[in-house]
Design a protein around this motif. Sequence first.
Motif, mmCIF file in Angstrom:
data_model
loop_
_atom_site.group_PDB
_atom_site.id
_atom_site.type_symbol
_atom_site.label_atom_id
_atom_site.label_comp_id
_atom_site.label_asym_id
_atom_site.label_seq_id
_atom_site.Cartn_x
_atom_site.Cartn_y
_atom_site.Cartn_z
ATOM 1 N N ALA A 62 7.774 11.998 -8.745
ATOM 2 C CA ALA A 62 7.921 10.893 -8.236
ATOM 3 C C ALA A 62 7.754 11.010 -6.336
ATOM 4 C CB ALA A 62 9.831 11.182 -8.056
ATOM 5 N N LEU A 63 7.397 12.435 -5.860
ATOM 6 C CA LEU A 63 6.835 12.559 -4.388
ATOM 7 C C LEU A 63 5.408 12.070 -4.817
ATOM 8 C CD1 LEU A 63 7.002 13.558 -1.630
ATOM 9 C CD2 LEU A 63 6.618 15.595 -2.690
ATOM 10 N N LYS A 64 4.741 11.366 -5.474
ATOM 11 C CA LYS A 64 3.386 11.175 -5.641
ATOM 12 C C LYS A 64 3.885 9.428 -4.982
ATOM 13 C CE LYS A 64 1.150 12.902 -9.195
ATOM 14 N NZ LYS A 64 0.364 12.831 -10.581
ATOM 15 N N THR A 65 4.691 8.855 -5.459
ATOM 16 C CA THR A 65 5.044 7.533 -5.057
ATOM 17 C C THR A 65 4.592 7.003 -2.986
ATOM 18 O OG1 THR A 65 5.816 6.797 -7.221
ATOM 19 C CG2 THR A 65 6.112 5.156 -5.601
ATOM 20 N N PRO A 66 5.528 7.349 -2.656
ATOM 21 C CA PRO A 66 5.919 7.604 -1.452
ATOM 22 C C PRO A 66 4.562 7.796 -0.649
ATOM 23 C CG PRO A 66 7.196 9.253 -1.717
ATOM 24 C CD PRO A 66 7.175 8.451 -3.250
ATOM 25 N N LEU A 67 3.746 8.924 -0.841
ATOM 26 C CA LEU A 67 3.161 9.407 -0.074
ATOM 27 C C LEU A 67 2.176 8.941 -0.623
ATOM 28 C CD1 LEU A 67 3.242 13.472 -0.858
ATOM 29 C CD2 LEU A 67 3.174 11.772 1.452
ATOM 30 N N PHE A 68 1.748 8.066 -1.558
ATOM 31 C CA PHE A 68 0.298 7.064 -1.869
ATOM 32 C C PHE A 68 0.237 6.176 -1.501
ATOM 33 C CE2 PHE A 68 -0.873 9.420 -6.675
ATOM 34 C CZ PHE A 68 -1.122 10.457 -6.152
ATOM 35 N N MET A 69 1.185 5.222 -1.439
ATOM 36 C CA MET A 69 1.402 4.072 -0.503
ATOM 37 C C MET A 69 0.987 4.534 1.055
ATOM 38 S SD MET A 69 5.209 2.191 -1.913
ATOM 39 C CE MET A 69 5.849 2.635 -0.918
ATOM 40 N N ARG A 70 1.704 5.316 1.256
ATOM 41 C CA ARG A 70 1.631 5.142 3.078
ATOM 42 C C ARG A 70 -0.323 5.916 2.666
ATOM 43 N NH1 ARG A 70 5.382 6.510 6.381
ATOM 44 N NH2 ARG A 70 6.445 5.388 4.851
ATOM 45 N N LEU A 71 -0.775 6.488 2.127
ATOM 46 C CA LEU A 71 -2.120 6.495 2.048
ATOM 47 C C LEU A 71 -2.948 5.133 2.460
ATOM 48 C CD1 LEU A 71 -3.140 10.263 0.152
ATOM 49 C CD2 LEU A 71 -3.070 9.730 2.258
ATOM 50 N N ARG A 72 -2.337 4.567 1.316
ATOM 51 C CA ARG A 72 -3.391 3.278 0.789
ATOM 52 C C ARG A 72 -3.481 2.411 2.223
ATOM 53 N NH1 ARG A 72 -1.228 2.055 -4.222
ATOM 54 N NH2 ARG A 72 0.082 0.360 -3.297
ATOM 55 N N ASN A 73 -1.828 2.516 3.178
ATOM 56 C CA ASN A 73 -2.323 1.975 3.843
ATOM 57 C C ASN A 73 -3.009 1.893 5.331
ATOM 58 O OD1 ASN A 73 -0.573 -0.622 3.684
ATOM 59 N ND2 ASN A 73 1.103 1.225 4.346
ATOM 60 N N ASN A 74 -3.031 3.960 5.349
ATOM 61 C CA ASN A 74 -3.906 4.231 6.601
ATOM 62 C C ASN A 74 -5.249 4.478 6.400
ATOM 63 O OD1 ASN A 74 -0.811 4.442 7.405
ATOM 64 N ND2 ASN A 74 -0.830 6.892 7.514
ATOM 65 N N LEU A 75 -5.633 4.468 4.666
ATOM 66 C CA LEU A 75 -7.189 4.694 4.868
ATOM 67 C C LEU A 75 -7.472 3.451 3.705
ATOM 68 C CD1 LEU A 75 -6.734 8.545 3.407
ATOM 69 C CD2 LEU A 75 -7.279 7.768 5.247
ATOM 70 N N LYS A 76 -6.657 2.010 4.450
ATOM 71 C CA LYS A 76 -7.462 0.915 3.314
ATOM 72 C C LYS A 76 -9.102 1.023 4.348
ATOM 73 C CE LYS A 76 -4.742 -2.146 6.010
ATOM 74 N NZ LYS A 76 -3.942 -1.049 6.431
ATOM 75 N N ASP A 77 -9.698 1.062 5.291
ATOM 76 C CA ASP A 77 -10.874 0.984 5.515
ATOM 77 C C ASP A 77 -11.803 2.395 5.460
ATOM 78 O OD1 ASP A 77 -9.940 -0.912 6.561
ATOM 79 O OD2 ASP A 77 -9.447 -0.200 8.673
#
Lengths: 135, 120, 294
Positions: C105-120
């Motif tokens: 379940a730890l994947k969910t918050p970390l993936f979400m954050r990564l997607r935001n921070n690295l969208k470029d």
Amino acid sequence: MIGADACPVLTVPLRDERDIAAARSAVSRELDKRGARALRKVRFVTAVSEIVRNAVDHGGGGEMSVFVKERPLEIWVRCTDTGPGIADIDEALQDGFSTARSMGKGLGGAKRLVDSFEITSRVGGGTTVEISAAL
Amino acid sequence: MTDAASIYHVENVLLVAIRDNITDTDIITLQEELSHRIVSDGARGVVIDISALEIVDTFVGRILAQLSSIARLLAAETYIVGMRPAVAMTLVELGMDLSGSRTALSLSHALRSLRASRLA
Amino acid sequence: MSITSLEEVLKILREDFDDILQQWLETQREEGIRRPDLFSDSESYRQAKNLLTAFASGMTSASQEGRPNLDDPSWADLRAVLEEITHERVERGVSAGEMATFVLALKTPLFMRLRNNLKDSPDALVSEISRLSRMIDAFAMRTNEVFIEEREQIIQRQRDEMMELSTPVVQLWERILTIPLIGTLDSVRAQEVMENLLNSIVEHRAEVVIVDITGVRVVDTQVAQHLLRTAAAVRLMGAESIISGISPKIAQTMVELGVDVGEITTRPTIRAALALAMNRVGFEIRANKESARD
């Protein structure tokens, strides 16, 4: 079987009968370190004693390597010699097979004391015995 | 005297305590030495304490069995004492029940039996 | 930015630790594995926080090269925390699946954050997500292994307790022990019986042991072998054994099977065995004159 890439936790050269005692105490220490119960330890070290004696007395010496597998915790010992090899393995494993010093219960006895016992031998090509026990 | 054990002579009995992890040569030397001492000391009993032995394999087991037979031929009775439980179980599994040797819980038990049979 | 690093994840853990922790707990709730019936909010919070802290510190020091290796010394903290938490959760009856989901379940918050921070920078995003995913998978697999070990230990402990209950060694008199065997005697149990008995011989300095088989249902060749071996081991220790409770029927069976008890002493009843044992250690049982019946 122990994989070819497995790394032994220790190796003892087997040249003469002093090394039989050294091999026993090395395995014994390894089992103590891992908290083996008295009976398991005695059974396994006794089996080690039999197979390394066989390598020294009949195999002209060789080498013993100890491996430890985690999950589930198991100890493995591989003992190789460069001797003449055993022509009839089934016969050698029978109680009463007469060898020079062990009253013919050595290898067959060792087999009964461990969880797995594997022997490969080629006439003229030496003998390898692998034994293991769960801890 | 061997490295393997010290032999003490007390009232017609030879007392031997074998040290742990004995080598094959040492125990063979002990067997020879003990055979000579039985005759030279006129011993009627031999007590071999193996409580220090962590393992007894078929080789050591066979030497112990032989020692009893040799001693008997030389008119001495042998007691093997102090065998550890795990060692006893392992020896039975190896098919070595040392049926020709006498056993006792401890040195004092062996001495009591020897006295009872008027050998000590 | 380097393709092999987990820089962004490390940064997130450093800067947004509390948020990630809260969202992890939230995801656990959504996945239905929060188990408020087994753990209070503060317990759940503490477990998740300790794990995440150990995870973050392990990530900082561990090598990012090659396959994630949780046996590496830099993960020592994480392993310790993981074992402690798994231990707590197993004891209270959490299932293996729940335990793995808890970690995954730890994947969910970390993936979400990564997607935001690295969208470029999609390359970096893919790289970070795949590495992080492997990390957390390894972590979940280890959790499972620890879980299974814990369960095995519990089973072993219960088995040991049952064994002890089923093979009690009783001191009948100074230097006399008895072990009443009940039920069936398979190889495993026979060995436990023998070990238990031999250790008691040392403990009580017993000279005679009575192995009573009154309660043993069937005596076949295998059971007979076990009895003979037990007697042989007892003798090697320097004590004597008496097998008692041999019914006429068992005696017949044993003879039919060709079992040779050799020099082992046997008695039909435990009473007869006790009288003999007392005699061996130097006592005798005698009725006193006043109360003696004829």
